[in-house]
Design a protein around this motif. Structure first.
Motif, PDB file in Angstrom:
ATOM      1  N   LEU A   1       0.839  -1.202   0.000  1.00 43.59           N
ATOM      2  CA  LEU A   1       0.000   0.000   0.000  1.00 43.59           C
ATOM      3  C   LEU A   1       0.873   1.250   0.000  1.00 43.59           C
ATOM      4  CD1 LEU A   1      -2.470  -1.234   2.760  1.00 43.59           C
ATOM      5  CD2 LEU A   1      -2.730  -1.436   0.297  1.00 43.59           C
ATOM      6  N   ASN A   2       0.369   2.275  -0.631  1.00 46.18           N
ATOM      7  CA  ASN A   2       1.102   3.538  -0.722  1.00 46.18           C
ATOM      8  C   ASN A   2       0.961   4.343   0.564  1.00 46.18           C
ATOM      9  OD1 ASN A   2       2.597   5.579  -1.917  1.00 46.18           O
ATOM     10  ND2 ASN A   2       0.778   6.624  -2.687  1.00 46.18           N
ATOM     11  N   ASP A   3       1.993   5.069   0.900  1.00 44.22           N
ATOM     12  CA  ASP A   3       1.915   6.082   1.959  1.00 44.22           C
ATOM     13  C   ASP A   3       2.793   7.258   1.543  1.00 44.22           C
ATOM     14  OD1 ASP A   3       4.658   5.948   3.344  1.00 44.22           O
ATOM     15  OD2 ASP A   3       4.035   3.850   3.342  1.00 44.22           O
ATOM     16  N   ASP A   4       2.626   8.369   2.234  1.00 43.23           N
ATOM     17  CA  ASP A   4       3.332   9.594   1.843  1.00 43.23           C
ATOM     18  C   ASP A   4       4.715   9.713   2.459  1.00 43.23           C
ATOM     19  OD1 ASP A   4       1.144  10.351   0.355  1.00 43.23           O
ATOM     20  OD2 ASP A   4       0.212  11.443   2.013  1.00 43.23           O
ATOM     21  N   TYR A   5       5.122   8.776   3.280  1.00 44.02           N
ATOM     22  CA  TYR A   5       6.366   8.945   4.032  1.00 44.02           C
ATOM     23  C   TYR A   5       7.481   7.976   3.634  1.00 44.02           C
ATOM     24  CZ  TYR A   5       3.116  11.605   6.829  1.00 44.02           C
ATOM     25  OH  TYR A   5       2.161  12.497   7.238  1.00 44.02           O
ATOM     26  N   THR A   6       7.144   6.805   3.141  1.00 45.61           N
ATOM     27  CA  THR A   6       8.173   5.820   2.784  1.00 45.61           C
ATOM     28  C   THR A   6       8.835   6.221   1.478  1.00 45.61           C
ATOM     29  OG1 THR A   6       6.828   4.098   3.809  1.00 45.61           O
ATOM     30  CG2 THR A   6       8.606   3.365   2.383  1.00 45.61           C
ATOM     31  N   PRO A   7      10.161   6.324   1.453  1.00 44.54           N
ATOM     32  CA  PRO A   7      10.853   6.700   0.210  1.00 44.54           C
ATOM     33  C   PRO A   7      10.686   5.637  -0.878  1.00 44.54           C
ATOM     34  CG  PRO A   7      12.335   6.817   2.115  1.00 44.54           C
ATOM     35  CD  PRO A   7      11.075   6.190   2.577  1.00 44.54           C
ATOM     36  N   MET A   8      10.672   6.096  -2.108  1.00 43.97           N
ATOM     37  CA  MET A   8      10.485   5.183  -3.237  1.00 43.97           C
ATOM     38  C   MET A   8      11.630   4.172  -3.329  1.00 43.97           C
ATOM     39  SD  MET A   8       9.144   7.667  -6.218  1.00 43.97           S
ATOM     40  CE  MET A   8       7.548   8.427  -6.175  1.00 43.97           C
ATOM     41  N   GLU A   9      12.837   4.590  -3.056  1.00 39.02           N
ATOM     42  CA  GLU A   9      13.984   3.682  -3.135  1.00 39.02           C
ATOM     43  C   GLU A   9      13.892   2.578  -2.084  1.00 39.02           C
ATOM     44  OE1 GLU A   9      16.476   3.007  -5.270  1.00 39.02           O
ATOM     45  OE2 GLU A   9      15.338   4.402  -6.518  1.00 39.02           O
TER      46      GLU A   9
ATOM     47  N   HIS B   1       2.723   3.917  -6.217  1.00 38.25           N
ATOM     48  CA  HIS B   1       2.705   5.374  -6.037  1.00 38.25           C
ATOM     49  C   HIS B   1       1.513   6.020  -6.752  1.00 38.25           C
ATOM     50  CE1 HIS B   1       4.356   9.293  -5.219  1.00 38.25           C
ATOM     51  NE2 HIS B   1       4.283   9.615  -6.493  1.00 38.25           N
ATOM     52  N   LYS B   2       1.192   5.537  -7.967  1.00 43.23           N
ATOM     53  CA  LYS B   2       0.120   6.148  -8.755  1.00 43.23           C
ATOM     54  C   LYS B   2      -1.269   5.634  -8.384  1.00 43.23           C
ATOM     55  CE  LYS B   2       3.013   7.011 -12.776  1.00 43.23           C
ATOM     56  NZ  LYS B   2       3.327   6.612 -14.150  1.00 43.23           N
ATOM     57  N   LYS B   3      -1.404   4.341  -8.150  1.00 46.57           N
ATOM     58  CA  LYS B   3      -2.725   3.754  -7.921  1.00 46.57           C
ATOM     59  C   LYS B   3      -3.058   3.540  -6.449  1.00 46.57           C
ATOM     60  CE  LYS B   3      -3.071   1.472 -12.366  1.00 46.57           C
ATOM     61  NZ  LYS B   3      -3.333   0.229 -13.073  1.00 46.57           N
ATOM     62  N   GLY B   4      -2.065   3.620  -5.577  1.00 47.46           N
ATOM     63  CA  GLY B   4      -2.333   3.456  -4.155  1.00 47.46           C
ATOM     64  C   GLY B   4      -2.001   2.073  -3.620  1.00 47.46           C
ATOM     65  N   LEU B   5      -2.002   1.068  -4.474  1.00 45.98           N
ATOM     66  CA  LEU B   5      -1.596  -0.279  -4.075  1.00 45.98           C
ATOM     67  C   LEU B   5      -1.242  -1.078  -5.313  1.00 45.98           C
ATOM     68  CD1 LEU B   5      -3.913  -2.848  -4.368  1.00 45.98           C
ATOM     69  CD2 LEU B   5      -5.118  -1.212  -2.982  1.00 45.98           C
TER      70      LEU B   5
ATOM     71  N   ALA C   1      10.376  -2.862   7.485  1.00 47.57           N
ATOM     72  CA  ALA C   1       9.963  -1.451   7.420  1.00 47.57           C
ATOM     73  C   ALA C   1       9.964  -0.823   8.811  1.00 47.57           C
ATOM     74  CB  ALA C   1       8.578  -1.338   6.785  1.00 47.57           C
ATOM     75  N   ARG C   2       9.488  -1.550   9.819  1.00 47.33           N
ATOM     76  CA  ARG C   2       9.478  -1.012  11.190  1.00 47.33           C
ATOM     77  C   ARG C   2      10.903  -0.789  11.706  1.00 47.33           C
ATOM     78  NH1 ARG C   2       5.643  -0.056   9.479  1.00 47.33           N
ATOM     79  NH2 ARG C   2       3.539  -0.733   9.886  1.00 47.33           N
ATOM     80  N   ARG C   3      11.803  -1.737  11.404  1.00 49.17           N
ATOM     81  CA  ARG C   3      13.191  -1.590  11.859  1.00 49.17           C
ATOM     82  C   ARG C   3      13.845  -0.352  11.260  1.00 49.17           C
ATOM     83  NH1 ARG C   3      15.877  -6.256   9.957  1.00 49.17           N
ATOM     84  NH2 ARG C   3      13.986  -7.467   9.851  1.00 49.17           N
ATOM     85  N   HIS C   4      13.422   0.008  10.046  1.00 47.36           N
ATOM     86  CA  HIS C   4      13.984   1.195   9.390  1.00 47.36           C
ATOM     87  C   HIS C   4      13.082   2.423   9.562  1.00 47.36           C
ATOM     88  CE1 HIS C   4      16.385  -2.007   7.594  1.00 47.36           C
ATOM     89  NE2 HIS C   4      17.303  -1.070   7.431  1.00 47.36           N
ATOM     90  N   GLN C   5      12.121   2.313  10.450  1.00 44.92           N
ATOM     91  CA  GLN C   5      11.235   3.422  10.850  1.00 44.92           C
ATOM     92  C   GLN C   5      10.455   4.004   9.678  1.00 44.92           C
ATOM     93  OE1 GLN C   5      13.853   6.053  12.926  1.00 44.92           O
ATOM     94  NE2 GLN C   5      14.050   4.661  14.672  1.00 44.92           N
ATOM     95  N   HIS C   6       9.877   3.095   8.880  1.00 46.99           N
ATOM     96  CA  HIS C   6       9.004   3.522   7.781  1.00 46.99           C
ATOM     97  C   HIS C   6       7.616   2.938   8.019  1.00 46.99           C
ATOM     98  CE1 HIS C   6      12.236   5.236   5.468  1.00 46.99           C
ATOM     99  NE2 HIS C   6      12.923   4.098   5.523  1.00 46.99           N
ATOM    100  N   PRO C   7       6.555   3.703   7.696  1.00 51.28           N
ATOM    101  CA  PRO C   7       5.181   3.229   7.933  1.00 51.28           C
ATOM    102  C   PRO C   7       4.601   2.405   6.778  1.00 51.28           C
ATOM    103  CG  PRO C   7       5.119   5.490   7.236  1.00 51.28           C
ATOM    104  CD  PRO C   7       6.575   5.119   7.324  1.00 51.28           C
TER     105      PRO C   7
END
Length: 142
Positions: free
Chosen positions: A69-77, A102-106, A128-134
Protein backbone atom coordinates in the motif's frame (compact mmCIF):
# COMPACT_ATOMS: atom_id res chain seq x y z
CA UNK A 1 39.00 -76.98 20.89
CA UNK A 2 36.89 -75.98 17.81
CA UNK A 3 38.19 -76.89 14.37
CA UNK A 4 40.20 -74.10 12.70
CA UNK A 5 38.31 -71.86 10.32
CA UNK A 6 39.28 -71.61 6.72
CA UNK A 7 40.17 -68.04 5.64
CA UNK A 8 38.39 -68.42 2.29
CA UNK A 9 35.00 -69.07 3.92
CA UNK A 10 32.28 -66.64 2.79
CA UNK A 11 29.88 -64.75 5.02
CA UNK A 12 26.30 -64.03 3.92
CA UNK A 13 24.81 -60.73 4.94
CA UNK A 14 21.61 -59.41 3.33
CA UNK A 15 21.96 -61.79 0.42
CA UNK A 16 25.51 -60.70 -0.49
CA UNK A 17 28.32 -63.23 -0.24
CA UNK A 18 31.50 -61.68 1.17
CA UNK A 19 34.79 -63.13 2.19
CA UNK A 20 35.20 -63.33 5.91
CA UNK A 21 37.40 -60.35 6.83
CA UNK A 22 38.44 -61.98 10.09
CA UNK A 23 39.31 -65.68 9.71
CA UNK A 24 39.01 -66.23 13.48
CA UNK A 25 35.31 -65.34 13.62
CA UNK A 26 32.72 -67.81 12.46
CA UNK A 27 30.49 -66.99 9.51
CA UNK A 28 26.77 -66.91 10.09
CA UNK A 29 24.14 -67.45 7.45
CA UNK A 30 21.15 -65.20 8.02
CA UNK A 31 17.74 -66.83 7.63
CA UNK A 32 15.48 -65.85 4.75
CA UNK A 33 12.92 -63.18 5.52
CA UNK A 34 9.34 -64.40 5.97
CA UNK A 35 6.82 -63.82 3.22
CA UNK A 36 4.91 -60.58 3.08
CA UNK A 37 1.16 -60.79 3.74
CA UNK A 38 0.29 -60.28 0.08
CA UNK A 39 3.08 -62.53 -1.21
CA UNK A 40 2.38 -66.12 -2.18
CA UNK A 41 4.86 -68.96 -1.57
CA UNK A 42 5.66 -69.15 -5.30
CA UNK A 43 6.90 -65.53 -5.22
CA UNK A 44 3.94 -63.83 -6.92
CA UNK A 45 2.14 -61.04 -5.17
CA UNK A 46 -1.61 -61.30 -4.62
CA UNK A 47 -4.30 -61.95 -7.20
CA UNK A 48 -4.15 -59.41 -10.06
CA UNK A 49 -7.91 -59.71 -10.49
CA UNK A 50 -8.47 -58.31 -7.01
CA UNK A 51 -6.51 -55.12 -7.60
CA UNK A 52 -8.66 -52.02 -7.68
CA UNK A 53 -7.73 -48.66 -9.05
CA UNK A 54 -8.12 -45.86 -6.59
CA UNK A 55 -7.67 -42.32 -7.73
CA UNK A 56 -6.70 -39.74 -5.18
CA UNK A 57 -7.39 -36.24 -6.25
CA UNK A 58 -5.40 -33.56 -4.49
CA UNK A 59 -6.47 -29.97 -4.60
CA UNK A 60 -4.10 -27.10 -5.04
CA UNK A 61 -3.85 -24.90 -1.96
CA UNK A 62 -5.68 -21.57 -2.15
CA UNK A 63 -3.48 -18.71 -3.32
CA UNK A 64 -3.10 -15.31 -1.68
CA UNK A 65 -2.11 -11.99 -3.21
CA UNK A 66 0.54 -9.94 -1.41
CA UNK A 67 -0.23 -6.23 -1.70
CA UNK A 68 1.88 -3.18 -0.92
CA UNK A 69 0.00 0.00 0.00
CA UNK A 70 1.10 3.54 -0.72
CA UNK A 71 1.92 6.08 1.96
CA UNK A 72 3.33 9.59 1.84
CA UNK A 73 6.37 8.94 4.03
CA UNK A 74 8.17 5.82 2.78
CA UNK A 75 10.85 6.70 0.21
CA UNK A 76 10.49 5.18 -3.24
CA UNK A 77 13.98 3.68 -3.14
CA UNK A 78 13.12 1.86 0.10
CA UNK A 79 10.09 0.26 -1.59
CA UNK A 80 12.29 -0.77 -4.55
CA UNK A 81 14.81 -2.26 -2.11
CA UNK A 82 12.07 -4.27 -0.37
CA UNK A 83 10.73 -5.59 -3.67
CA UNK A 84 14.20 -6.68 -4.74
CA UNK A 85 15.15 -8.20 -1.40
CA UNK A 86 12.01 -10.07 -0.34
CA UNK A 87 10.31 -10.82 -3.66
CA UNK A 88 13.33 -11.51 -5.86
CA UNK A 89 12.49 -8.90 -8.48
CA UNK A 90 15.13 -7.21 -10.61
CA UNK A 91 15.55 -3.44 -10.41
CA UNK A 92 13.36 -2.57 -13.42
CA UNK A 93 10.48 -4.82 -12.27
CA UNK A 94 10.70 -3.43 -8.74
CA UNK A 95 10.73 0.13 -10.08
CA UNK A 96 7.60 -0.48 -12.19
CA UNK A 97 5.70 -1.98 -9.23
CA UNK A 98 6.82 0.90 -7.02
CA UNK A 99 5.44 3.40 -9.58
CA UNK A 100 2.16 1.46 -9.71
CA UNK A 101 1.92 1.65 -5.91
CA UNK A 102 2.70 5.37 -6.04
CA UNK A 103 0.12 6.15 -8.76
CA UNK A 104 -2.72 3.75 -7.92
CA UNK A 105 -2.33 3.46 -4.15
CA UNK A 106 -1.60 -0.28 -4.07
CA UNK A 107 -0.14 -3.05 -6.22
CA UNK A 108 -0.03 -6.83 -6.22
CA UNK A 109 3.56 -7.90 -5.65
CA UNK A 110 3.07 -11.65 -5.94
CA UNK A 111 0.70 -14.57 -5.50
CA UNK A 112 1.70 -17.30 -3.04
CA UNK A 113 0.31 -20.05 -0.83
CA UNK A 114 -0.96 -18.91 2.57
CA UNK A 115 2.18 -19.71 4.58
CA UNK A 116 4.56 -18.09 2.10
CA UNK A 117 2.36 -15.00 1.70
CA UNK A 118 2.09 -14.63 5.48
CA UNK A 119 5.86 -14.94 5.86
CA UNK A 120 6.56 -12.35 3.18
CA UNK A 121 4.08 -9.89 4.68
CA UNK A 122 5.62 -10.24 8.15
CA UNK A 123 9.17 -9.93 6.76
CA UNK A 124 8.30 -6.72 4.89
CA UNK A 125 6.46 -5.22 7.86
CA UNK A 126 9.30 -6.06 10.29
CA UNK A 127 11.93 -4.67 7.92
CA UNK A 128 9.96 -1.45 7.42
CA UNK A 129 9.48 -1.01 11.19
CA UNK A 130 13.19 -1.59 11.86
CA UNK A 131 13.98 1.20 9.39
CA UNK A 132 11.24 3.42 10.85
CA UNK A 133 9.00 3.52 7.78
CA UNK A 134 5.18 3.23 7.93
CA UNK A 135 4.99 0.98 4.85
CA UNK A 136 1.94 -1.33 4.85
CA UNK A 137 1.92 -4.77 3.30
CA UNK A 138 -1.15 -7.03 3.35
CA UNK A 139 -2.45 -10.23 1.83
CA UNK A 140 -5.85 -11.26 0.55
CA UNK A 141 -7.31 -14.41 -0.95
CA UNK A 142 -7.16 -14.53 -4.73
Amino acid sequence: MPPPLRPHKKRYIRGIARKNPNPYKRSVELPELPLQMSEKPDGTIGDPGLLTKSKTKTERPPLYKVLILNDDYTPMEFVVHILERFFGLNHSQAFEIMLTVHKKGLAVVGVFSYEIAETKVSQVMDFARRHQHPLQCTMEKE
